[in-house]
Motif scaffolding. Sequence first.
Motif, mmCIF file in Angstrom:
data_model
loop_
_atom_site.group_PDB
_atom_site.id
_atom_site.type_symbol
_atom_site.label_atom_id
_atom_site.label_comp_id
_atom_site.label_asym_id
_atom_site.label_seq_id
_atom_site.Cartn_x
_atom_site.Cartn_y
_atom_site.Cartn_z
ATOM 1 N N GLY A 22 3.271 12.263 -35.913
ATOM 2 C CA GLY A 22 2.460 13.160 -35.281
ATOM 3 C C GLY A 22 2.844 14.390 -34.423
ATOM 4 N N PRO A 23 1.683 15.299 -33.900
ATOM 5 C CA PRO A 23 2.548 16.254 -32.696
ATOM 6 C C PRO A 23 1.848 16.019 -31.722
ATOM 7 C CG PRO A 23 -0.216 16.480 -33.479
ATOM 8 C CD PRO A 23 0.528 15.922 -34.283
ATOM 9 N N GLN A 24 2.043 14.849 -31.224
ATOM 10 C CA GLN A 24 1.864 13.748 -30.221
ATOM 11 C C GLN A 24 3.287 13.023 -29.691
ATOM 12 O OE1 GLN A 24 0.571 12.770 -32.359
ATOM 13 N NE2 GLN A 24 0.400 10.553 -31.888
ATOM 14 N N ILE A 25 4.226 13.442 -30.647
ATOM 15 C CA ILE A 25 5.086 12.248 -29.998
ATOM 16 C C ILE A 25 6.504 13.020 -31.148
ATOM 17 C CG2 ILE A 25 4.276 10.339 -30.040
ATOM 18 C CD1 ILE A 25 5.355 9.863 -33.005
ATOM 19 N N GLU A 26 5.891 14.595 -30.988
ATOM 20 C CA GLU A 26 7.102 15.685 -31.704
ATOM 21 C C GLU A 26 8.412 15.745 -30.447
ATOM 22 O OE1 GLU A 26 5.444 18.426 -33.910
ATOM 23 O OE2 GLU A 26 4.806 17.295 -35.661
ATOM 24 N N GLY A 27 9.674 16.390 -30.871
ATOM 25 C CA GLY A 27 10.386 17.169 -29.486
ATOM 26 C C GLY A 27 10.027 18.891 -30.157
#
Length: 119
Positions: A22-27
């Motif tokens: 999800g967006p919270q763990i994207e680089g």
Amino acid sequence: KYIGVKLVDKQQRHLGCTFVVGPQIEGREGSLNGGVLSTILDAVAYLALEPSLAENEDAVSHDLHISMLRGADRGDVVQLRGELVQRGRRVAFVNAEARVNGRLIATARITKSIIARGS
């Protein structure tokens, strides 16, 4: 909770876990952050070792080798599993891997020191 990691089986934690990117763990590139994946692989290695630990034992990582083979994108379901390779009195060797749709995306070789709980 923040990452959304879920155990495959709460009663048999050594079977590993899954999470959705999800967006919270994207680089920066919109794919799974490698640091996050490294941390989760280390935790999965502990889950694989945990059944062999006595009540008065715990384990800490002291050596980690991680190979990132390919990325994972938002919405991908990542499956993680660890395998205890060898356990001695003071040291354990554990392998862990992450897969998306059956394709290997990362592997880890982790050495854990066995310590007395409360040390």
